[in-house]
Design a protein around this motif. Structure first.
Motif, short mmCIF file in Angstrom:
data_model
loop_
_atom_site.label_atom_id
_atom_site.label_comp_id
_atom_site.label_asym_id
_atom_site.label_seq_id
_atom_site.Cartn_x
_atom_site.Cartn_y
_atom_site.Cartn_z
N ALA A 57 -4.43 5.16 3.20
CA ALA A 57 -5.68 5.54 3.87
C ALA A 57 -6.77 4.50 3.62
O ALA A 57 -7.51 4.13 4.53
CB ALA A 57 -6.13 6.92 3.38
N VAL A 58 -6.84 4.00 2.39
CA VAL A 58 -7.86 3.00 2.07
C VAL A 58 -7.49 1.66 2.71
O VAL A 58 -8.37 0.86 3.05
CB VAL A 58 -8.03 2.88 0.55
N ILE B 43 -11.72 4.91 -3.20
CA ILE B 43 -12.31 3.59 -2.97
C ILE B 43 -12.73 2.97 -4.29
O ILE B 43 -12.44 1.81 -4.58
CB ILE B 43 -13.49 3.70 -1.99
N VAL C 49 -10.08 -1.36 -3.13
CA VAL C 49 -9.93 -1.61 -1.70
C VAL C 49 -9.18 -2.91 -1.44
O VAL C 49 -9.03 -3.31 -0.29
CB VAL C 49 -11.31 -1.66 -1.00
N THR D 123 0.75 4.02 -2.80
CA THR D 123 0.56 5.44 -2.49
C THR D 123 1.62 6.29 -3.18
O THR D 123 1.32 7.34 -3.75
CB THR D 123 0.62 5.66 -0.97
N SER E 186 0.82 -1.20 0.00
CA SER E 186 0.00 0.00 0.00
C SER E 186 0.86 1.25 0.00
O SER E 186 0.50 2.27 -0.59
CB SER E 186 -0.92 0.01 1.21
N THR F 50 -4.50 -0.62 -2.95
CA THR F 50 -5.03 0.36 -1.99
C THR F 50 -3.96 1.37 -1.66
O THR F 50 -2.78 1.06 -1.70
CB THR F 50 -5.43 -0.30 -0.66
N THR F 51 -4.36 2.56 -1.32
CA THR F 51 -3.41 3.50 -0.73
C THR F 51 -3.46 3.29 0.77
O THR F 51 -4.30 2.56 1.28
CB THR F 51 -3.80 4.95 -1.05
N TRP G 275 -9.17 1.57 5.80
CA TRP G 275 -10.58 1.27 5.56
C TRP G 275 -10.76 -0.23 5.40
O TRP G 275 -11.67 -0.84 5.97
CB TRP G 275 -11.04 2.03 4.32
N GLU H 297 -6.37 11.18 1.30
CA GLU H 297 -7.64 10.96 0.61
C GLU H 297 -8.07 9.49 0.69
O GLU H 297 -7.26 8.61 0.53
CB GLU H 297 -7.50 11.38 -0.86
N SER H 298 -9.35 9.27 0.96
CA SER H 298 -9.82 7.88 0.91
C SER H 298 -11.08 7.77 0.07
O SER H 298 -11.15 6.95 -0.84
CB SER H 298 -10.07 7.36 2.33
#
Ligand SMILES: Nc1ncnc2c1ncn2[C@@H]1O[C@H](COP(=O)(O)OP(=O)(O)O)[C@@H](O)[C@H]1O
Ligand SMILES: [Mg+2]
Lengths: 398, 249
Positions: free
Chosen positions: A350-351, A329, A334, A180, A176, A347-348, A354, A324-325
């Motif tokens: 932040a996600v 998404i 995700v 990112t 991730s 996913t980044t 999540w 940012e999420s």
């Protein structure tokens, strides 16, 4: 009368501001207390998916090992010479962890059931399942979530391990993190040239007309649109676009970068324009009076002086992408991945949070650890931006 | 004597505002011509007409004729015009780059690439602006580190590097201390051997010290234009007399 009024308003001011500060600090304390213990170099560098081995012993084990000194939550298997301990893996599942292996333990020479190669386990491996057979040939088993005590005692009633699932690593955020970074890079590659050129056009070339003012107003408005709406735009326009051009299916880093570019363009344009505006008029006049063309003036005098402002725009953008999420998404996806490709879902950071929190076992510890990383990066970026703008202000006074 | 600029019946408007009113006179070659007059009377405005810097002001509208030698300035490409007619501004405005790059800026913009050629030109220009001795050891330093007076001489050097025929100066010493002012005045005295100089000043002593010709402006009109000596010794117009004797402005 006025005094009491002042006093009252003072009391309210202090009350509310301290209330705000208390809430802010509680959040920070919560995140740090839950996340700090999980935050490690290992978390950052390891894969999300663990490496799993299916193993068996080479033959019958008849011996007995001598027990080392154990701590309260450790259990020794006399038959196999290993110390086991209850633990949770980085994904948050309950597992049994190996914390000690005796010198000639069969665990140092297990056989991989699929490749028939010899595998030597190390401390830190997690056992999630172990199937064995005992003296009379019955199959018995123990599971990771049954606990270390149960597993150790069950193991001691057996003499052959026929099928053991052991794994190491896992739960890391390397994938991730890389995703990112790719997203940041790609977004900046797309949005920075467009944003800077647009700012130059608006500030240097555009006629001072109503039409241009309307465009400016629209740019301001776009900056206030909630990001989930951009996520929707990304889903409707950019995902199909990327599917058709670079062969992604569903989301991808590329469609995420396009979505983020849309979100960031207003900020980049505005920040760059601010930087262009504070450049002293004297520089422009001097350059033009020396027979430089407008393009030369922009390239040689205006742009170099706007670099701090452009840098500010870059840093603000990076902060925004990391945080940012909602918009990502759909656009990026995700599904946590270890191998990152620009035209695939991932996913980044932040996600990633999540995803961790929306599964069956919400993993608060790792989520908080990632939050700490995000907070630190965003905080550092903001401090740098403050420093730059301080320097810019000084230039303006000159 | 040849005239470099000749101004004929020039009216200039900023929007509705009538700033220059029927101005006519000639700027003689290789002489120092001073513009004096109360502030706001259009001295800078006329100066900016000579190198078409007023083109940058959208509301500006010029009527009448300004000739540079035998061509109307409006027919000359502004870039060409500005390489032949340099300008020094009221506030020293060197670029935030090295001293060397400041002086090399104009020639480089004109496409000069040869390192040696540029180097010689920079040194020569700095010498002509009598700045070389002070900065020769720190040509690579940022120009913003220089004192105000040095910065203004750097701006003059930057201008000279273009090898212009005319140097326009808009109150070049008004932001400087008396010693720096004196240095610039001495410099102007030397430069006039080679260049035509037009200088705006609202310091009458300065005008009488350094200029050969003087134009007295008031409310957008040129009240009187003649040799500096005769303008200050026996002004023909009552308004001029009032102004130079300090009874006005
Ligand atoms: N860019 C501009 N737009 C509108 N009016 C201007 C502008 N520049 C100068 N003026 C006006 O033109 C008049 C002459 O200005 P200027 O030539 O600068 O005077 P001076 O140099 O003699 O002090 C002043 O009244 C000034 O307010
Ligand atoms: Mg002026």
């Amino acid at each position: 009368m006025r005094k009491t009024k002042d006093l009252l308003s003072n009391i309210f001011t202090y009350l509310f501001s301290s209330f705000g500060i208390i809430i802010l600090f509680s959040i920070l304390i919560f995140i740090f207390r839950n996340g700090l213990s999980s935050l490690s170099w290992k978390l950052i560098t390891s894969d999300y998916y663990e490496t799993t081995y299916t193993l068996k012993t080479a033959g019958k084990e008849e011996g007995t090992f001598t027990c080392p000194t154990l701590t309260a939550d450790e259990y020794f298997s006399y038959r196999y010479g290993v110390v086991l301990k209850d633990s949770t893996n980085l994904v948050g599942e309950e597992v049994v962890e190996i914390t000690y292996i005796a010198e000639d333990s069969p665990f140092l020479s297990l056989i991989n059931t699929s490749s028939e190669e010899i595998v030597s386990l190390e401390c830190g491996f997690n056992i999630s399942k172990i199937v064995m057979s005992n003296d009379i040939g019955d199959y018995i088993y123990a599971l990771g979530r049954g606990g270390a005590s149960n597993m150790a005692s069950t193991m001691d009633t057996s003499n052959i391990i026929t099928d053991m699932v052991a794994s190491e690593g896992g739960g890391g955020i390397r994938g991730s993190l890389i995703s990112t970074l790719y997203l940041i890079l790609l977004t900046l590659i797309i949005s920075l040239p467009i944003g800077v050129l647009a700012a130059i056009y608006l500030n240097e070339y555009a006629p001072k007309k109503r039409f241009i003012e309307i465009i400016r107003g629209m740019i301001d408005m776009v900056a206030g649109i909630p990001s989930i709406i951009f996520g929707l735009v990304g889903a409707i326009i950019f995902i199909p676009f990327c599917n058709n051009t670079i062969g992604s299916s569903g989301g991808s880093i590329a469609s995420g970068a396009l979505t983020m570019s849309l979100i960031l363009l207003p900020t980049i344009i505005k920040t760059t324009e601010e930087a262009l505006k504070v450049i002293p008029k004297g520089y422009r006049d001097a350059s033009l009076a020396l027979g430089a063309s407008k393009t030369q003036t922009i390239n040689k005098v205006i742009l170099p002086n706007a670099i701090p402002g452009i840098l500010t725009a870059v840093l603000l953008s990076i902060g925004r992408i990391i945080g940012e999420s909602a918009a990502l998404i759909y656009a990026v996806g995700v599904a946590i991945k270890d191998t990152i490709k620009i035209n695939e879902k991932s996913t980044t950071l932040a996600v990633h949070i999540w995803s961790l929190m929306s599964g069956e076992n919400p993993n608060i510890a790792t989520s908080c650890a990632i939050s700490i990383i995000i907070l630190l990066v965003v905080f550092t970026l903001n401090v740098i931006v403050k420093l730059i703008s301080k320097k810019l202000n000084k230039m303006e006074v000159k | 004597m040849n005239n470099v600029f000749s101004v004929k019946n020039v009216d200039l408007f900023y929007g509705e505002k009538h700033v220059l009113k029927n101005v006519s006179f000639d700027i003689p070659e290789k002489q120092v011509t001073a513009f004096i007059g109360p502030s706001g009377c259009g001295k800078s405005t006329l100066l900016r007409c000579f190198n078409r810097m007023n083109d940058l002001i959208p509301s500006c509208n010029i009527k009448g004729e300004i000739h540079f030698h035998d061509r109307s300035v409006q027919e000359i490409n502004p870039i060409e015009l500005r390489t032949r007619v340099g300008m020094v501004f009221q506030n020293p405005n060197p670029f935030p780059m090295s001293i060397f790059d400041n002086v090399a800026y104009g020639p480089r913009c004109q496409g000069m690439k040869n390192k040696k050629e540029i180097n010689d030109l920079v040194v020569d220009s700095l010498k002509k602006a009598s700045l070389y001795e002070e900065v020769k050891d720190r040509l690579k330093d940022n120009a913003l580190g220089l004192s105000g007076g040095q910065q203004q001489r750097l701006c003059i050097a930057r201008c000279i590097a273009m090898k212009p025929e005319v140097i326009l100066m808009d109150e070049p010493t008004s932001a400087l201390d008396p010693i720096a002012t004196l240095k610039i005045e001495e410099l102007i005295n030397v430069l006039k051997e080679e260049y035509t100089i037009v200088i705006v000043t609202h310091n009458m002593q300065q005008a009488s010290r350094i200029s050969d010709y003087t134009a007295f402006f008031m409310l957008g009109e040129v009240i009187e234009f003649s040799s500096t000596i005769s303008l200050f010794k026996n002004p023909k117009n009552k308004k001029t007399e009032d102004y130079i004797t300090g009874r006005f402005g």
